[in-house]
Design an enzyme around this catalytic site. Structure first.
Site, PDB file in Angstrom:
ATOM      1  N   ARG A 108     -86.789  37.652 -36.504  1.00 53.12           N
ATOM      2  CA  ARG A 108     -86.193  37.502 -37.834  1.00 53.12           C
ATOM      3  C   ARG A 108     -86.043  36.028 -38.198  1.00 53.12           C
ATOM      4  O   ARG A 108     -86.224  35.642 -39.340  1.00 53.12           O
ATOM      5  CB  ARG A 108     -84.818  38.182 -37.816  1.00 53.12           C
ATOM      6  CG  ARG A 108     -84.259  38.525 -39.163  1.00 53.12           C
ATOM      7  CD  ARG A 108     -82.837  39.092 -39.070  1.00 53.12           C
ATOM      8  NE  ARG A 108     -82.547  39.892 -37.912  1.00 53.12           N
ATOM      9  CZ  ARG A 108     -82.600  41.238 -37.873  1.00 53.12           C
ATOM     10  NH1 ARG A 108     -82.953  41.912 -38.944  1.00 53.12           N
ATOM     11  NH2 ARG A 108     -82.287  41.878 -36.765  1.00 53.12           N
ATOM     12  N   TYR A 109     -85.652  35.231 -37.234  1.00 50.43           N
ATOM     13  CA  TYR A 109     -85.435  33.801 -37.456  1.00 50.43           C
ATOM     14  C   TYR A 109     -86.567  33.046 -36.759  1.00 50.43           C
ATOM     15  O   TYR A 109     -87.094  33.510 -35.736  1.00 50.43           O
ATOM     16  CB  TYR A 109     -84.111  33.352 -36.833  1.00 50.43           C
ATOM     17  CG  TYR A 109     -82.919  34.181 -37.245  1.00 50.43           C
ATOM     18  CD1 TYR A 109     -82.258  33.942 -38.445  1.00 50.43           C
ATOM     19  CD2 TYR A 109     -82.446  35.209 -36.432  1.00 50.43           C
ATOM     20  CE1 TYR A 109     -81.156  34.704 -38.817  1.00 50.43           C
ATOM     21  CE2 TYR A 109     -81.355  35.976 -36.798  1.00 50.43           C
ATOM     22  CZ  TYR A 109     -80.709  35.718 -37.988  1.00 50.43           C
ATOM     23  OH  TYR A 109     -79.636  36.475 -38.350  1.00 50.43           O
ATOM     24  N   ARG A 130     -86.062  32.199 -32.661  1.00 48.42           N
ATOM     25  CA  ARG A 130     -85.541  33.136 -31.665  1.00 48.42           C
ATOM     26  C   ARG A 130     -85.985  34.561 -31.957  1.00 48.42           C
ATOM     27  O   ARG A 130     -86.245  34.896 -33.125  1.00 48.42           O
ATOM     28  CB  ARG A 130     -84.017  33.062 -31.573  1.00 48.42           C
ATOM     29  CG  ARG A 130     -83.283  33.291 -32.883  1.00 48.42           C
ATOM     30  CD  ARG A 130     -81.925  32.587 -32.830  1.00 48.42           C
ATOM     31  NE  ARG A 130     -81.110  32.804 -33.993  1.00 48.42           N
ATOM     32  CZ  ARG A 130     -81.160  32.061 -35.095  1.00 48.42           C
ATOM     33  NH1 ARG A 130     -82.027  31.065 -35.204  1.00 48.42           N
ATOM     34  NH2 ARG A 130     -80.345  32.293 -36.108  1.00 48.42           N
ATOM     35  N   CYS A 177     -77.429  52.953 -22.944  1.00 44.18           N
ATOM     36  CA  CYS A 177     -76.220  52.151 -22.720  1.00 44.18           C
ATOM     37  C   CYS A 177     -75.347  52.897 -21.710  1.00 44.18           C
ATOM     38  O   CYS A 177     -75.535  54.091 -21.486  1.00 44.18           O
ATOM     39  CB  CYS A 177     -75.430  51.999 -24.014  1.00 44.18           C
ATOM     40  SG  CYS A 177     -76.387  51.301 -25.363  1.00 44.18           S
ATOM     41  N   CYS A 191     -70.950  53.530 -28.412  1.00 46.41           N
ATOM     42  CA  CYS A 191     -69.871  53.143 -29.310  1.00 46.41           C
ATOM     43  C   CYS A 191     -70.033  53.924 -30.606  1.00 46.41           C
ATOM     44  O   CYS A 191     -71.139  54.027 -31.143  1.00 46.41           O
ATOM     45  CB  CYS A 191     -69.941  51.647 -29.581  1.00 46.41           C
ATOM     46  SG  CYS A 191     -70.117  50.690 -28.045  1.00 46.41           S
ATOM     47  N   CYS A 195     -71.764  52.065 -33.527  1.00 54.33           N
ATOM     48  CA  CYS A 195     -72.952  51.267 -33.172  1.00 54.33           C
ATOM     49  C   CYS A 195     -73.939  51.167 -34.340  1.00 54.33           C
ATOM     50  O   CYS A 195     -74.290  52.169 -34.959  1.00 54.33           O
ATOM     51  CB  CYS A 195     -73.651  51.916 -31.984  1.00 54.33           C
ATOM     52  SG  CYS A 195     -75.198  51.086 -31.557  1.00 54.33           S
ATOM     53  N   ARG A 227     -77.011  50.497 -34.020  1.00 47.64           N
ATOM     54  CA  ARG A 227     -78.310  51.056 -33.607  1.00 47.64           C
ATOM     55  C   ARG A 227     -78.132  52.496 -33.112  1.00 47.64           C
ATOM     56  O   ARG A 227     -78.881  52.969 -32.268  1.00 47.64           O
ATOM     57  CB  ARG A 227     -78.946  50.187 -32.514  1.00 47.64           C
ATOM     58  CG  ARG A 227     -79.316  48.805 -32.987  1.00 47.64           C
ATOM     59  CD  ARG A 227     -80.418  48.163 -32.146  1.00 47.64           C
ATOM     60  NE  ARG A 227     -80.712  46.847 -32.686  1.00 47.64           N
ATOM     61  CZ  ARG A 227     -80.362  45.701 -32.106  1.00 47.64           C
ATOM     62  NH1 ARG A 227     -79.745  45.706 -30.942  1.00 47.64           N
ATOM     63  NH2 ARG A 227     -80.652  44.552 -32.668  1.00 47.64           N
ATOM     64  N   ASP A 287     -71.234  47.035 -39.636  1.00 47.39           N
ATOM     65  CA  ASP A 287     -72.467  47.307 -40.385  1.00 47.39           C
ATOM     66  C   ASP A 287     -72.422  48.672 -41.059  1.00 47.39           C
ATOM     67  O   ASP A 287     -71.612  49.538 -40.716  1.00 47.39           O
ATOM     68  CB  ASP A 287     -73.669  47.234 -39.432  1.00 47.39           C
ATOM     69  CG  ASP A 287     -73.878  45.836 -38.911  1.00 47.39           C
ATOM     70  OD1 ASP A 287     -73.963  44.912 -39.742  1.00 47.39           O
ATOM     71  OD2 ASP A 287     -73.931  45.655 -37.670  1.00 47.39           O
ATOM     72  N   ASP A 335     -74.259  40.861 -41.131  1.00 49.54           N
ATOM     73  CA  ASP A 335     -75.704  41.047 -41.108  1.00 49.54           C
ATOM     74  C   ASP A 335     -76.100  41.628 -42.448  1.00 49.54           C
ATOM     75  O   ASP A 335     -75.708  42.761 -42.776  1.00 49.54           O
ATOM     76  CB  ASP A 335     -76.101  42.000 -39.968  1.00 49.54           C
ATOM     77  CG  ASP A 335     -76.591  41.243 -38.759  1.00 49.54           C
ATOM     78  OD1 ASP A 335     -77.621  40.552 -38.879  1.00 49.54           O
ATOM     79  OD2 ASP A 335     -75.934  41.340 -37.707  1.00 49.54           O
ATOM     80  N   LYS A 352     -78.073  37.084 -40.465  1.00 49.66           N
ATOM     81  CA  LYS A 352     -76.620  37.017 -40.342  1.00 49.66           C
ATOM     82  C   LYS A 352     -76.122  35.822 -41.148  1.00 49.66           C
ATOM     83  O   LYS A 352     -76.717  34.745 -41.051  1.00 49.66           O
ATOM     84  CB  LYS A 352     -76.346  36.738 -38.864  1.00 49.66           C
ATOM     85  CG  LYS A 352     -75.250  37.494 -38.218  1.00 49.66           C
ATOM     86  CD  LYS A 352     -75.182  37.048 -36.777  1.00 49.66           C
ATOM     87  CE  LYS A 352     -75.489  38.156 -35.812  1.00 49.66           C
ATOM     88  NZ  LYS A 352     -76.813  38.631 -35.752  1.00 49.66           N
TER      89      LYS A 352
HETATM   90  S1  SF4 Z   1     -72.805  48.793 -29.635  1.00 51.94           S
HETATM   91 FE1  SF4 Z   1     -74.545  50.228 -29.515  1.00 51.94          FE
HETATM   92  S2  SF4 Z   1     -76.069  49.159 -28.275  1.00 51.94           S
HETATM   93 FE2  SF4 Z   1     -74.090  48.144 -27.890  1.00 51.94          FE
HETATM   94  S3  SF4 Z   1     -73.204  49.197 -26.076  1.00 51.94           S
HETATM   95 FE3  SF4 Z   1     -72.381  50.209 -27.920  1.00 51.94          FE
HETATM   96  S4  SF4 Z   1     -73.798  51.930 -28.249  1.00 51.94           S
HETATM   97 FE4  SF4 Z   1     -74.860  50.505 -26.897  1.00 51.94          FE
END
Ligand code: SF4
Length: 349
Positions: free
Chosen positions: A96-97, A100, A109, A113, A116, A118, A277, A314, A321
């Protein structure tokens, strides 16, 4: 942990996962099962131990236990809220940048979360980069001399075996123009026993390597988590943190200040406070930007400069960001605000 086990409440904790202290009704249980069918659910023994079963609003439980509100998707929410796909030249790489890239090695994971960004891409059994895809990703990085920094993310890259992690780190370190490797992880807090000497050794390549811990509440920094972070830092791996501003978890000045101080006490420099997000089914976690700015202003007024993260958004669509304030300088640069909120002319008149 399986979804079914999570729904049985670890140690009887966190009630119906949405603040109702009675046992879940059949309808509610069915809704929670729909959530678990759509989005991955997992928590670790370390997280189970952090949850206070007597608190229906426990800030740790809120982060990891499914909530029926996750089934409510808002029109502005998006499966790819920060636009990774728009900037992916090869599988697993987000460029994206200019200087990096993200390298997404794995889609799993240790915990999932509930907020999350993603969440549509991560989960058990989602796998990671195949050997061929990893080769192509590393070829892209090696063939793009402007890439100065590689950020390992996912999923959580530290769920890889130390052997695989070491192999990837060594291949990145061998690319001359890659000067910095950054590893984003939740593991030191949610599964501290996984930060073994073999993992620490895998991360030490001779290139500047930073580990960025994702933590959202001071209670995540248990004695075990602190010891895991110390293993990394004492081995010469500096640590930064990223946190997400989450309603009901850390959206008050005392809680946020305690988190930032606890991180600094662990020798971890707070780096980012993310505005949550627009991930699907996460509206109940989002504050307004104005609320986030007010919290940052209070943090600035009360705590050491070491404890100040950058509050960032973001921009949806993959535009990157940006810091989102607050701003202490007037638009014409003639006045600046101090930590009490008083304004002063600059230069003094
Ligand atoms: S925020 Fe998303 S990618 Fe990061 S640990 Fe939690 S579930 Fe996994």
């Amino acid at each position: 942990m399986t979804a079914a086990r999570a729904l049985r409440r670890p140690h009887g904790a966190a009630d119906d996962f949405a603040g109702n202290s009675s046992a879940p009704s059949r309808e509610r249980l069915s809704a929670l099962q729909q959530v678990a069918a759509r989005y991955a659910v997992a928590i670790t023994p370390a997280v189970t131990d952090m949850i206070d079963p007597s608190d229906p609003h426990d800030p740790i439980a809120k982060q990891f236990l499914p909530d029926v509100r996750e089934l409510d998707q808002q029109p502005e929410e998006n499966a790819d809220p920060i636009g990774d796909d728009a900037h992916s030249p090869v599988e697993g790489v987000v460029h994206r940048y200019p200087d990096r890239v993200l390298l997404k090695l794995v889609n799993a994971c240790a915990v999932y979360c509930r907020f999350c960004f993603r969440r549509e891409m991560v989960g058990p059994g989602r796998g990671g980069l195949s050997r061929a895809a990893l080769d192509a990703a590393l070829d892209y990085i090696a063939g793009t001399p402007e890439i100065w920094e590689v950020i390992l993310t996912g999923g959580d890259p530290l769920v890889l075996s130390p052997r695989r992690l070491k192999a990837v780190m060594a291949r990145l370190a061998a690319i001359d123009h890659v000067k910095v490797i950054r590893v984003h992880t939740r593991l030191p807090a949610v599964a501290p026993e996984k930060i073994t000497p073999a993992v620490v050794k895998a991360l030490r390549t001779g290139k500047a390597t930073f580990v960025v811990l994702h933590a959202n509440h001071a209670r995540e920094l248990t004695d075990y988590a602190r010891a895991a972070c110390a293993r990394l830092i004492d081995a010469g791996i500096p640590m930064l943190s990223q946190s997400v501003l989450l309603r009901g978890v850390n959206d008050d000045a005392d809680t946020l200040g305690q988190l930032m101080r606890a991180l600094v006490e662990c020798r971890i420099k707070p780096y980012y406070l993310h505005h949550a997000d627009l991930a699907p089914g996460t509206a109940h976690f989002r504050t307004t930007i104005a609320e986030g700015q007010a919290l940052m202003r209070t943090l600035h007024g009360r705590t050491s400069g070491l404890c100040q993260p950058s509050y960032v958004l973001d921009i949806p669509g993959g535009h990157g960001k940006s810091p989102i304030g607050p701003i202490y300088l007037s638009a014409d640069c003639s006045e600046v605000e101090d930590f009490h909120g008083r304004r002063h002319a600059y230069p003094p008149r």
